[in-house]
Design a protein around this motif. Structure first.
Motif, PDB file in Angstrom:
ATOM      1  N   LEU A 423      23.841  42.788  51.964  1.00 18.04           N
ATOM      2  CA  LEU A 423      24.112  41.848  50.882  1.00 18.04           C
ATOM      3  C   LEU A 423      25.515  42.083  50.247  1.00 18.04           C
ATOM      4  CD1 LEU A 423      20.808  42.644  48.861  1.00 18.04           C
ATOM      5  CD2 LEU A 423      21.329  40.475  50.143  1.00 18.04           C
ATOM      6  N   LYS A 424      26.359  43.037  50.911  1.00 12.06           N
ATOM      7  CA  LYS A 424      27.377  43.370  50.077  1.00 12.06           C
ATOM      8  C   LYS A 424      28.425  41.859  50.132  1.00 12.06           C
ATOM      9  CE  LYS A 424      27.907  47.984  51.765  1.00 12.06           C
ATOM     10  NZ  LYS A 424      27.904  48.891  50.759  1.00 12.06           N
ATOM     11  N   GLN A 425      28.556  41.365  51.092  1.00 13.64           N
ATOM     12  CA  GLN A 425      29.514  40.334  51.220  1.00 13.64           C
ATOM     13  C   GLN A 425      28.986  39.103  50.326  1.00 13.64           C
ATOM     14  OE1 GLN A 425      31.912  41.047  54.036  1.00 13.64           O
ATOM     15  NE2 GLN A 425      33.061  39.901  52.348  1.00 13.64           N
ATOM     16  N   ARG A 426      27.812  38.977  50.295  1.00 15.00           N
ATOM     17  CA  ARG A 426      26.968  37.913  49.369  1.00 15.00           C
ATOM     18  C   ARG A 426      27.451  38.140  48.030  1.00 15.00           C
ATOM     19  NH1 ARG A 426      20.624  36.118  49.786  1.00 15.00           N
ATOM     20  NH2 ARG A 426      20.763  34.485  48.149  1.00 15.00           N
ATOM     21  N   LEU A 427      27.311  39.574  47.595  1.00 12.08           N
ATOM     22  CA  LEU A 427      27.541  40.086  46.250  1.00 12.08           C
ATOM     23  C   LEU A 427      28.929  39.765  45.780  1.00 12.08           C
ATOM     24  CD1 LEU A 427      25.611  43.351  46.217  1.00 12.08           C
ATOM     25  CD2 LEU A 427      24.925  41.237  44.917  1.00 12.08           C
ATOM     26  N   LEU A 428      29.831  40.093  46.798  1.00  7.27           N
ATOM     27  CA  LEU A 428      31.453  39.781  46.689  1.00  7.27           C
ATOM     28  C   LEU A 428      31.664  38.415  46.427  1.00  7.27           C
ATOM     29  CD1 LEU A 428      32.724  42.272  49.037  1.00  7.27           C
ATOM     30  CD2 LEU A 428      33.008  42.445  46.912  1.00  7.27           C
ATOM     31  N   SER A 429      30.973  37.587  47.214  1.00  2.84           N
ATOM     32  CA  SER A 429      31.168  35.978  47.096  1.00  2.84           C
ATOM     33  C   SER A 429      30.604  35.604  45.798  1.00  2.84           C
ATOM     34  CB  SER A 429      30.350  35.387  48.256  1.00  2.84           C
ATOM     35  OG  SER A 429      29.150  35.394  48.256  1.00  2.84           O
ATOM     36  N   MET A 430      29.850  36.189  44.891  1.00  4.88           N
ATOM     37  CA  MET A 430      29.105  35.741  43.832  1.00  4.88           C
ATOM     38  C   MET A 430      30.191  36.246  42.668  1.00  4.88           C
ATOM     39  SD  MET A 430      25.236  36.885  43.813  1.00  4.88           S
ATOM     40  CE  MET A 430      24.120  36.244  44.927  1.00  4.88           C
ATOM     41  N   GLY A 431      31.313  37.030  43.033  1.00  2.96           N
ATOM     42  CA  GLY A 431      32.283  37.273  42.045  1.00  2.96           C
ATOM     43  C   GLY A 431      31.980  38.582  41.077  1.00  2.96           C
ATOM     44  N   VAL A 432      31.075  39.271  41.756  1.00  3.80           N
ATOM     45  CA  VAL A 432      30.650  40.494  40.881  1.00  3.80           C
ATOM     46  C   VAL A 432      31.840  41.542  40.864  1.00  3.80           C
ATOM     47  CG1 VAL A 432      29.252  42.658  41.317  1.00  3.80           C
ATOM     48  CG2 VAL A 432      28.294  40.323  41.753  1.00  3.80           C
ATOM     49  N   LEU A 433      32.803  41.597  41.895  1.00  4.78           N
ATOM     50  CA  LEU A 433      33.907  42.649  41.930  1.00  4.78           C
ATOM     51  C   LEU A 433      34.595  42.480  40.768  1.00  4.78           C
ATOM     52  CD1 LEU A 433      35.521  44.878  43.139  1.00  4.78           C
ATOM     53  CD2 LEU A 433      36.639  43.262  44.543  1.00  4.78           C
ATOM     54  N   GLU A 434      34.996  41.198  40.219  1.00  2.91           N
ATOM     55  CA  GLU A 434      35.759  40.850  39.063  1.00  2.91           C
ATOM     56  C   GLU A 434      35.259  41.504  37.966  1.00  2.91           C
ATOM     57  OE1 GLU A 434      35.148  38.938  41.504  1.00  2.91           O
ATOM     58  OE2 GLU A 434      37.208  38.391  42.450  1.00  2.91           O
ATOM     59  N   VAL A 435      33.867  41.486  37.573  1.00  6.67           N
ATOM     60  CA  VAL A 435      33.116  41.685  36.515  1.00  6.67           C
ATOM     61  C   VAL A 435      33.078  43.316  36.545  1.00  6.67           C
ATOM     62  CG1 VAL A 435      30.958  41.869  35.383  1.00  6.67           C
ATOM     63  CG2 VAL A 435      31.717  39.696  36.445  1.00  6.67           C
TER      64      VAL A 435
END
Length: 565
Positions: A423-435
């Protein structure tokens, strides 16, 4: 024992009106007392369970003189306190005879001796075979608390398995004995003992209460015995004692109720007996005793076998108190890993996600996100189901609007989801990192730490590090600010560890991430010679990271010089 025995100090007669002692003792009784005193002087070298020492005790036990009976009972109690072994009928018969005495002191000491001997596995069957159970049941009805306590304790021992021998030669013998120990439980269950145990569990004396509930617990290991317990009225008593201040009583009652809840019919009776049972068990999840917490969770799990559909209906209620109690309940049930998949398959995920936006009550929001985090803890399938249900998008939308307590749970939930390589890449594509990057500057340490841990989890073994490269300087100073902040000398050691560990994940990630460190500012972290041993891992890790960075920069510098030539 010491030089003399108090149990033989008043056996030689009573003063008459004339001032003379009347010859109350038989000759054989006098001889038995003299012999017993001699044996007690050398008790460490004496076996009181056979031969002349046992004969001396038996003579006193069978005497018509109540003082001699008291002496015999006290002697048996004191001897068996330190010397417990397999004994024969010759030892048990005089003790059982003393149990029938009308004297309370004799009853008390005899029941104590019998309870001591009942610890031995081989003695359990013989005690029941000789009629000891019936006599103990009568003693449970005694008006004397000490007698009650000893009788209940002895019955508890009779219903408890002894330690199994390790040597294989004894295996068959032990299996055979255990069969008969279980037979003891069946006899107890079918006698008046259960009714008396239930009554004694309501005693105001904590010792009696503890022994009685312990004995009731030992009767819950077979379906037949559990049914006998229910028929004897044990359920309301066990539920009422969940609020006891005694941790042992809490443990015995919680475990007994958990075992009773294994049977479908009993679960209905439990629910009908007291509607507050779930609330009581939830309250015990916060007790100081870990064993009580564990049993409360197991009881909730067993109750949930039939209780999930009604709980789901309550979760969707429009009445705030019902929503709060049901979401708190499902949170506690979700703590046990075995409950995760049934809860997800039962359709709870979407209602829980909806409750994240329940801004009228912070506690409901906390319980909802905490439950989702629990459900994701031990299964890739469950993590995927939660993400696919839209939990991450909802968290992203709400996380900057909710109180710090809810933010703490939300960032912890993302950290758990980020452990999934799938799920890592999917979570990153959702913009979670910026939050997460922005929240590493939160004024709340838990939110700050959870966000950083989530970033670290996302950065480990991810296929494409492009989102991290893009987030190096933005938002709010980006990853660079986060790492400088977490590697500060003034920072907490745990936060330093997260920062260094995250850098190591980046370095393992490939050239695209190493380029960041070649161009960006990375603080130097060196080991303090006076650092404590507990900080050794962080400094060793930091040294390794710094060494890799130096090697990378030196390599790039040499490469650049070659190109210039």
């Amino acid at each position: 024992m010491g030089n003399s025995c108090s149990c033989c100090s008043s056996c030689f007669g009573k003063r008459s009106r004339t001032g003379l002692y009347e010859p109350l003792l038989q000759d054989n009784e006098r001889e038995a007392i003299a012999e017993l005193l001699q044996y007690l002087e050398n008790r460490s070298d004496t076996n009181f369970f056979e031969g002349e020492p046992l004969q001396a005790l038996s003579t006193l036990a069978y005497s018509d003189n109540v003082d001699l009976q008291r002496s015999a009972a006290l002697a048996f109690a004191e001897i068996t306190e330190k010397d417990v072994r397999q004994v024969g009928r010759d030892t048990l018969d005089p003790i059982l005879f003393l149990l029938q005495s009308h004297d309370v002191e004799v009853q008390r000491a005899a029941s104590a001796a019998l309870g001591n001997l009942a610890v031995n596995t081989e003695n359990k069957l013989l005690i029941v075979k000789l009629g000891g159970l019936d006599q103990l049941i009568r003693q449970m009805g005694s008006p004397n608390v000490e007698v009650q306590c000893n009788a209940v304790g002895c019955i508890t021992n009779l219903a408890t398995h002894g330690k199994k021998q390790q040597h294989f030669l004894f295996l068959f013998v032990n299996v055979f004995l255990i069969f008969f120990i279980d037979e003891n439980k069946t006899k107890i269950a079918k006698s008046d003992a259960l009714r008396l145990l239930v009554d004694l569990a309501k005693s105001k004396d904590q010792r009696v209460q503890r022994n009685a509930t312990g004995a009731l617990l030992n009767m819950t290991h077979t379906q037949e015995n559990r049914q006998q317990l229910v028929n004897a009225g044990a359920i309301p008593v066990l539920i009422s004692l969940l609020s006891s201040q005694d941790a042992d009583v809490q443990y015995y009652c919680t475990t007994a109720l958990s075992n009773i809840a294994v049977d479908g019919g009993n679960r209905k009776k439990l629910a009908q007996t007291d509607s507050r049972l779930v609330q009581y068990l939830i309250a015990l999840m916060d007790t100081k005793s870990l064993k009580v917490q564990c049993q409360a969770a197991l009881a909730l799990r067993n109750l949930a076998s039939d209780g999930l559909p009604p709980l789901l209906r309550l979760l969707k209620s429009a009445f705030l108190p019902l929503i709060l109690s049901s979401v708190a309940c499902i949170r506690n049930i979700s703590i046990h890993p075995a409950n995760e998949s049934p809860i997800i398959d039962g359709g709870f995920v979407n209602p829980l996600i909806e409750l994240l936006a329940y801004d009228d009550n912070e506690e409901i929001q906390c319980h909802a996100i905490s439950t989702l985090r629990n459900l994701a803890a031990s299964s890739e399938r469950n993590k995927r189901a939660i993400v696919e249900a839209g939990a991450v998008e909802r968290i992203k939308t709400l996380i900057n609007k909710v109180p710090a307590s809810v933010q703490t749970e939300m960032t912890a939930a993302i950290a758990v989801l980020a452990l999934s390589d799938e799920l890592k890449q999917r979570l990153l594509s959702m913009g979670v990192l910026e939050v997460l990057v922005e929240l590493t500057s939160s004024s709340n340490m838990e939110v700050e730490g959870n966000s950083a841990a989530a970033i670290g989890n996302l950065s480990s073994k991810v296929k494409d590090y492009t989102p991290f490269v893009k987030a190096w300087n933005t938002p709010s100073g980006g990853l660079e600010k986060f790492l400088i902040q977490f590697l500060s000398e003034q920072q907490d050691i745990a936060f330093q560890h997260i920062g260094v560990w995250t850098i190591e994940q980046f370095l393992d990630g490939g050239e695209s991430v190493q380029r960041i460190f070649n161009e960006g500012q990375v603080p130097k972290v060196e080991q303090d010679e006076n650092a404590e041993d507990s900080d050794g891992d962080i400094f060793a890790l930091a040294k390794r990271v710094y060494h890799i960075l130096q090697q990378t920069r030196d390599s790039n510098k040499k490469s650049s010089q070659k190109k210039q030539r």
